[in-house]
Design a protein around this motif. Structure first.
Motif, PDB file in Angstrom:
ATOM      1  N   GLY A  45       8.349   2.430  19.624  1.00 51.48           N
ATOM      2  CA  GLY A  45       7.392   1.458  19.098  1.00 51.48           C
ATOM      3  C   GLY A  45       6.353   0.970  20.080  1.00 51.48           C
ATOM      4  O   GLY A  45       5.530   0.136  19.733  1.00 51.48           O
TER       5      GLY A  45
ATOM      6  N   PHE B  24      22.623  -3.984   9.164  1.00 47.88           N
ATOM      7  CA  PHE B  24      21.611  -4.356   8.179  1.00 47.88           C
ATOM      8  C   PHE B  24      20.246  -4.075   8.781  1.00 47.88           C
ATOM      9  O   PHE B  24      19.987  -4.362   9.940  1.00 47.88           O
ATOM     10  N   VAL B  89       3.348 -11.816  17.933  1.00 54.24           N
ATOM     11  CA  VAL B  89       4.459 -10.853  17.951  1.00 54.24           C
ATOM     12  C   VAL B  89       3.907  -9.420  17.941  1.00 54.24           C
ATOM     13  O   VAL B  89       3.221  -9.022  17.001  1.00 54.24           O
ATOM     14  N   TYR B 110      12.573 -10.845  23.067  1.00 55.83           N
ATOM     15  CA  TYR B 110      11.966 -11.044  21.749  1.00 55.83           C
ATOM     16  C   TYR B 110      12.451 -12.336  21.111  1.00 55.83           C
ATOM     17  O   TYR B 110      13.302 -13.035  21.641  1.00 55.83           O
ATOM     18  N   VAL B 176       5.215  -8.544  25.685  1.00 56.55           N
ATOM     19  CA  VAL B 176       6.401  -9.362  25.417  1.00 56.55           C
ATOM     20  C   VAL B 176       6.362 -10.608  26.298  1.00 56.55           C
ATOM     21  O   VAL B 176       5.584 -10.705  27.243  1.00 56.55           O
TER      22      VAL B 176
HETATM   23  C1  LIG Z   1       6.811  -2.428  20.672  1.00 56.95           C
HETATM   24  C2  LIG Z   1       7.520  -3.669  20.228  1.00 56.95           C
HETATM   25  C3  LIG Z   1       6.974  -4.906  20.535  1.00 56.95           C
HETATM   26  C4  LIG Z   1       7.601  -6.076  20.125  1.00 56.95           C
HETATM   27  N1  LIG Z   1       7.033  -7.265  20.441  1.00 56.95           N
HETATM   28  C5  LIG Z   1       7.657  -8.408  20.061  1.00 56.95           C
HETATM   29  C6  LIG Z   1       7.097  -9.667  20.401  1.00 56.95           C
HETATM   30  O1  LIG Z   1       6.048  -9.759  21.036  1.00 56.95           O
HETATM   31  N2  LIG Z   1       7.754 -10.782  20.017  1.00 56.95           N
HETATM   32  C7  LIG Z   1       8.935 -10.730  19.315  1.00 56.95           C
HETATM   33  O2  LIG Z   1       9.468 -11.765  18.964  1.00 56.95           O
HETATM   34  N3  LIG Z   1       9.471  -9.554  18.969  1.00 56.95           N
HETATM   35  C8  LIG Z   1       8.864  -8.396  19.323  1.00 56.95           C
HETATM   36  N4  LIG Z   1       9.436  -7.202  19.003  1.00 56.95           N
HETATM   37  C9  LIG Z   1      10.747  -7.181  18.362  1.00 56.95           C
HETATM   38  C10 LIG Z   1      10.743  -7.070  16.838  1.00 56.95           C
HETATM   39  O3  LIG Z   1       9.735  -6.201  16.390  1.00 56.95           O
HETATM   40  C11 LIG Z   1      10.540  -8.410  16.134  1.00 56.95           C
HETATM   41  O4  LIG Z   1      11.436  -9.346  16.682  1.00 56.95           O
HETATM   42  C12 LIG Z   1      10.744  -8.327  14.619  1.00 56.95           C
HETATM   43  O5  LIG Z   1      10.516  -9.596  14.032  1.00 56.95           O
HETATM   44  C13 LIG Z   1      12.125  -7.825  14.226  1.00 56.95           C
HETATM   45  O6  LIG Z   1      12.164  -7.713  12.823  1.00 56.95           O
HETATM   46  P1  LIG Z   1      12.617  -6.374  12.040  1.00 56.95           P
HETATM   47  O7  LIG Z   1      12.530  -6.701  10.601  1.00 56.95           O
HETATM   48  O8  LIG Z   1      11.860  -5.203  12.490  1.00 56.95           O
HETATM   49  O9  LIG Z   1      14.125  -6.248  12.529  1.00 56.95           O
HETATM   50  P2  LIG Z   1      15.192  -5.051  12.367  1.00 56.95           P
HETATM   51  O10 LIG Z   1      14.949  -4.023  13.407  1.00 56.95           O
HETATM   52  O11 LIG Z   1      15.258  -4.594  10.948  1.00 56.95           O
HETATM   53  O12 LIG Z   1      16.499  -5.869  12.708  1.00 56.95           O
HETATM   54  C14 LIG Z   1      16.695  -6.480  13.977  1.00 56.95           C
HETATM   55  C15 LIG Z   1      18.070  -7.151  14.000  1.00 56.95           C
HETATM   56  O13 LIG Z   1      18.104  -8.220  13.059  1.00 56.95           O
HETATM   57  C16 LIG Z   1      19.123  -8.017  12.090  1.00 56.95           C
HETATM   58  N5  LIG Z   1      18.571  -8.477  10.818  1.00 56.95           N
HETATM   59  C17 LIG Z   1      17.351  -8.174  10.276  1.00 56.95           C
HETATM   60  N6  LIG Z   1      17.163  -8.850   9.142  1.00 56.95           N
HETATM   61  C18 LIG Z   1      18.284  -9.586   8.939  1.00 56.95           C
HETATM   62  C19 LIG Z   1      18.686 -10.490   7.919  1.00 56.95           C
HETATM   63  N7  LIG Z   1      17.912 -10.780   6.866  1.00 56.95           N
HETATM   64  N8  LIG Z   1      19.912 -11.062   8.028  1.00 56.95           N
HETATM   65  C20 LIG Z   1      20.719 -10.779   9.086  1.00 56.95           C
HETATM   66  N9  LIG Z   1      20.390  -9.939  10.083  1.00 56.95           N
HETATM   67  C21 LIG Z   1      19.172  -9.345  10.006  1.00 56.95           C
HETATM   68  C22 LIG Z   1      19.411  -6.529  12.123  1.00 56.95           C
HETATM   69  O14 LIG Z   1      20.717  -6.240  11.692  1.00 56.95           O
HETATM   70  C23 LIG Z   1      19.202  -6.219  13.592  1.00 56.95           C
HETATM   71  O15 LIG Z   1      20.335  -6.576  14.330  1.00 56.95           O
HETATM   72  C24 LIG Z   1       8.809  -6.014  19.390  1.00 56.95           C
HETATM   73  C25 LIG Z   1       9.356  -4.763  19.086  1.00 56.95           C
HETATM   74  C26 LIG Z   1       8.727  -3.601  19.492  1.00 56.95           C
HETATM   75  C27 LIG Z   1       9.329  -2.283  19.118  1.00 56.95           C
END
Ligand SMILES: Cc1cc2nc3c(=O)[nH]c(=O)nc-3n(C[C@H](O)[C@H](O)[C@H](O)COP(=O)(O)OP(=O)(O)OC[C@H]3O[C@@H](n4cnc5c(N)ncnc54)[C@H](O)[C@@H]3O)c2cc1C
Ligand code: FES
Ligand code: FES
Lengths: 158, 268
Positions: A45, B24, B89, B110, B176
């Motif tokens: 990503g 999940f 984010v 994150y 980040v």
């Molecule tokens: C290149 C890159 C940059 C990023 N930059 C940032 C940033 O600047 N700031 C930041 O905060 N984050 C960042 N992230 C991390 C991430 O993208 C975010 O935190 C995002 O909000 C995660 O959401 P998702 O739906 O993709 O999670 P997923 O990948 O689908 O899940 C992440 C975790 O949460 C759990 N989960 C998801 N939904 C639920 C639910 N409804 N109930 C219970 N458990 C759940 C999953 O089981 C897993 O353990 C980055 C990631 C990448 C790859």
């Protein structure tokens, strides 16, 4: 392991192929469907080389489950040119030397296209923001920004 | 190796399908990294329950489905107070994919959105849970064991200037967190009542800065109060060392950035 048949639209035409469980969209497009335009840079990503649009929104195909595109519209850089006629963004990238090794280019083009589709007259800041998820290790970004702005101007004139 | 991907029509069914061999998945921005690396569970469980995508305004708050993306929040006309947080984010693609629910479970560095929710005093609705929604701080502490989050209830700041958020990163506009900090400072007759301040990337999860809150409560947001708040910024926090910054550095700069945020909130 059961493979899942997936029917979806790729650059305007219906396509079907099988996905392995957990296969990401990038591998599915490259190996299953044969569209080599989205590139594998990191699989995490961070680089944006694998950027495609799904129903018009830019997403990272390496972090997308292949089966989630069933019934959706996927757009890749392979769909930009119409036959031998390049897309205005591709022309602008060429004119402005916005591609050196070219590895980031398909992702950059898709991010740029998604921007211009939504906002035909972007400011420089809008362009910088739109490509902030795409890494380029060659150009230093300036030629890419110039190219996107030039393509937008060309469009505004037409 | 992933053996199956299951999509359930309701959160209740998804909840029943969970188990030690399952993960999940929401937007997948973190889960798919593990899948690609071959270190994920064997089953991916997803849900198409419409509750996950719902945004509902109530009198003094808003209930946001756990599956709502950062991009949706950034563009929503009633969620202007959260837009700068959502925009902080990742890059555009990550914001089109990453969800509110996923952000609550995102490991260090994150969880920037969760930091803001913590400062706002958000509560969490867990699928199949009977009774009142749970305070976010509890959910963050028990991250591995909470079940599937259906939505978060977020109190809306009374005045836009009551809430502020600041993220410090080395790469702009995308990078980040070295740290992030959020403050909700409701005021009555010029005095702060019920201050809530939270830090991200300053511990194993987003943490409330209770020492700062105690300093701010009952005071006017003026230069001496801000100086005292900055002095106690890191009390109770336990910042990690990573590729971006050492624990020492984070401790040194946390007060400086808290001060900058509070001064910005004074200027309005
Ligand atoms: C290149 C890159 C940059 C990023 N930059 C940032 C940033 O600047 N700031 C930041 O905060 N984050 C960042 N992230 C991390 C991430 O993208 C975010 O935190 C995002 O909000 C995660 O959401 P998702 O739906 O993709 O999670 P997923 O990948 O689908 O899940 C992440 C975790 O949460 C759990 N989960 C998801 N939904 C639920 C639910 N409804 N109930 C219970 N458990 C759940 C999953 O089981 C897993 O353990 C980055 C990631 C990448 C790859
Ligand atoms: S290969 Fe998808 S972001 Fe790098
Ligand atoms: S042209 Fe080589 S990475 Fe961008």
């Amino acid at each position: 392991m059961a493979r899942t048949p997936i029917v979806f639209m790729l650059n305007g035409s219906e396509r079907a192929s099988f996905a392995d469980p957990g296969q990401n969209l990038l591998e599915f497009l490259r190996r299953g469907v044969g569209d080599l335009s989205p590139k594998y840079g990191c699989g995490q990503g961070t680089c944006g080389a694998c950027t495609v649009t799904i129903d018009g929104e830019t997403q990272l195909s390496c972090l997308t489950l292949a089966e989630s595109v069933a019934g959706k519209h996927v757009q890749t850089a392979a769909g930009l040119a119409a036959g031998a006629t390049l897309h205005p963004l591709q022309e602008a990238f060429m004119e402005n030397f916005a591609a050196q090794c070219g590895y980031c280019t398909p992702g950059m083009l898709i991010s740029a296209k998604a921007l211009l589709d939504r906002n035909p007259t972007p400011t420089r800041e809008d362009v910088v923001e739109a490509i902030s998820g795409n890494i380029c290790r060659c150009t230093g970004y300036e030629p890419i920004i110039e190219a996107i702005l030039a393509a937008a101007k060309g469009r505004a004139r037409a | 190796m992933i053996q199956s991907v299951e999509t359930h029509a309701t959160l209740a069914e998804a909840q029943r399908a969970m188990g030690s061999d399952a993960i999940f998945m929401a937007g997948g921005t973190l889960v798919m990294r593990d899948v690609n690396a071959g270190v994920a569970a064997t089953r991916i469980v997803r849900s198409s329950d419409p509750v996950l995508a719902d945004i509902r305004l109530s009198g003094d708050g808003v209930t946001i489905g756990a599956g709502v993306t950062m991009a949706t929040i950034a563009a929503h006309r009633d969620l202007a107070f959260l837009a700068p947080v959502a925009r902080s984010v990742g890059g555009p693609q990550i914001r089109n994919m990453g969800t509110v629910g996923g952000n609550l479970f995102a490991p260090h560095p994150y969880g920037d959105f969760a930091v803001a929710l913590l400062a706002l005093g958000a509560r969490v609705n867990v699928a199949g849970q009977i009774g009142a929604p749970r305070p976010l701080a509890d959910v963050l502490r028990e991250r591995g064991r909470v079940g599937i989050v259906a939505s978060v209830h977020v109190p809306r700041p009374q005045a836009p200037g009551d809430f502020g958020f600041l993220k410090v990163s080395r790469i702009k506009p995308k990078g980040v967190s070295v740290l992030s900090v959020a403050a909700h400072l409701p005021r009555q007759g010029g005095r702060i009542r019920g201050a809530r301040v939270a830090f991200g990337a300053m511990g194993p999860m987003p943490l409330q800065a209770t020492a700062v809150e105690r300093v701010l409560d009952g005071q006017a947001l003026d230069a001496p109060t801000i100086a005292r708040a900055a002095q106690v910024a890191v009390e109770g926090l336990d910042p990690p060392t990573d590729a971006l910054a050492t624990a020492w550095y984070r401790r040194e700069v946390a007060g400086v950035h808290l001060k900058r945020l509070l001064e910005r909130m004074v200027r309005g």
